[in-house]
Scaffold this active site. Structure first.
Site, PDB file in Angstrom:
ATOM      1  N   ILE A   1       0.843  -1.192   0.000  1.00  0.00           N
ATOM      2  CA  ILE A   1       0.000   0.000   0.000  1.00  0.00           C
ATOM      3  C   ILE A   1       0.877   1.240   0.000  1.00  0.00           C
ATOM      4  O   ILE A   1       1.751   1.385   0.858  1.00  0.00           O
ATOM      5  CB  ILE A   1      -0.917   0.020   1.254  1.00  0.00           C
ATOM      6  CG1 ILE A   1      -1.709  -1.282   1.359  1.00  0.00           C
ATOM      7  CG2 ILE A   1      -1.835   1.237   1.231  1.00  0.00           C
ATOM      8  CD1 ILE A   1      -2.323  -1.517   2.728  1.00  0.00           C
ATOM      9  N   CYS A   2       0.636   2.126  -0.938  1.00  0.00           N
ATOM     10  CA  CYS A   2       1.356   3.401  -1.001  1.00  0.00           C
ATOM     11  C   CYS A   2       0.546   4.427  -0.208  1.00  0.00           C
ATOM     12  O   CYS A   2      -0.389   5.035  -0.726  1.00  0.00           O
ATOM     13  CB  CYS A   2       1.528   3.829  -2.459  1.00  0.00           C
ATOM     14  SG  CYS A   2       2.439   5.361  -2.658  1.00  0.00           S
ATOM     15  N   LEU A   3       0.897   4.570   1.068  1.00  0.00           N
ATOM     16  CA  LEU A   3       0.182   5.478   1.976  1.00  0.00           C
ATOM     17  C   LEU A   3       1.214   6.074   2.924  1.00  0.00           C
ATOM     18  O   LEU A   3       1.899   5.341   3.649  1.00  0.00           O
ATOM     19  CB  LEU A   3      -0.893   4.697   2.741  1.00  0.00           C
ATOM     20  CG  LEU A   3      -1.822   5.472   3.659  1.00  0.00           C
ATOM     21  CD1 LEU A   3      -2.670   6.470   2.869  1.00  0.00           C
ATOM     22  CD2 LEU A   3      -2.730   4.516   4.423  1.00  0.00           C
TER      23      LEU A   3
END
Length: 190
Positions: A129-131
């Protein structure tokens, strides 16, 4: 033979030897400069507290797989349902949270797992997840609950189901641990 056991007269007895004090080891410090307390009991207490809070008052659509937590306190499986009125309505997803003994000063490793990984511009097909709050914007003030809310919000605000443009290359070349990825946060509109 007795001479071998006698002390030479010019030798200083051990009790009189003066040594310079050793430099104390500097304890690890947090971003704000305060010493970190890395004892196991502290991070485990924090995890227990968060777990109880998440079980008693979970955010909407979030449940804890208590069986997984009973087996290993440092790995949690969290179930998230797609919110009504969103692209993911009625879909079920599962997150894996992995904690180390530096938690909450170090963020957990969070990935989607299972057969239904959401198709989303910030979620890679391997579950990464790109967060930003999972890496550089992490703060000890954040919690598992706040991460779940952020991920649910990210899914809810999505306007089109699609993978990140670099999904194929990333999945082939990335580290197994998404925290070792140097993410480039450039798109908050999704």
């Amino acid at each position: 033979m007795l001479k071998l056991f006698k002390k030479p007269k010019d030798k200083i007895p051990k009790s009189e030897i003066i040594t310079e004090p050793k430099e104390p080891k500097t304890p690890p410090v947090s971003k704000c400069g305060k010493p970190l307390q890395l004892d196991n009991s502290r991070w485990e207490r924090r995890l227990h507290k968060e777990l109880m809070s998440l079980i008693k008052e979970p955010p909407p659509g979030v449940t804890v797989d208590t069986e997984s937590v009973q087996q290993n306190l440092s790995e949690w499986k969290i179930n998230i349902k797609g919110f009504e009125g969103t692209l993911y309505e009625g879909e079920d997803f599962q997150l894996l949270f992995k904690f180390n003994n530096k938690y909450p000063f170090d963020s957990p490793e969070v990935t989607f797992i299972g057969s239904n990984i959401p198709v989303h511009p910030h979620v890679y097909s391997n579950g990464h997840i790109c967060l930003s709050i999972l890496t550089e914007d992490w703060s000890p003030a954040l919690s598992v609950q706040s991460v779940c809310l952020s991920i649910a919000s990210m899914l809810s605000s999505c306007r089109e189901k699609k993978r990140p443009p670099d999904n194929t290359l990333y999945v082939k070349t990335c580290n197994k641990n998404p925290k070792k990825t140097k993410w480039w946060y450039h798109d908050d509109s999704v």
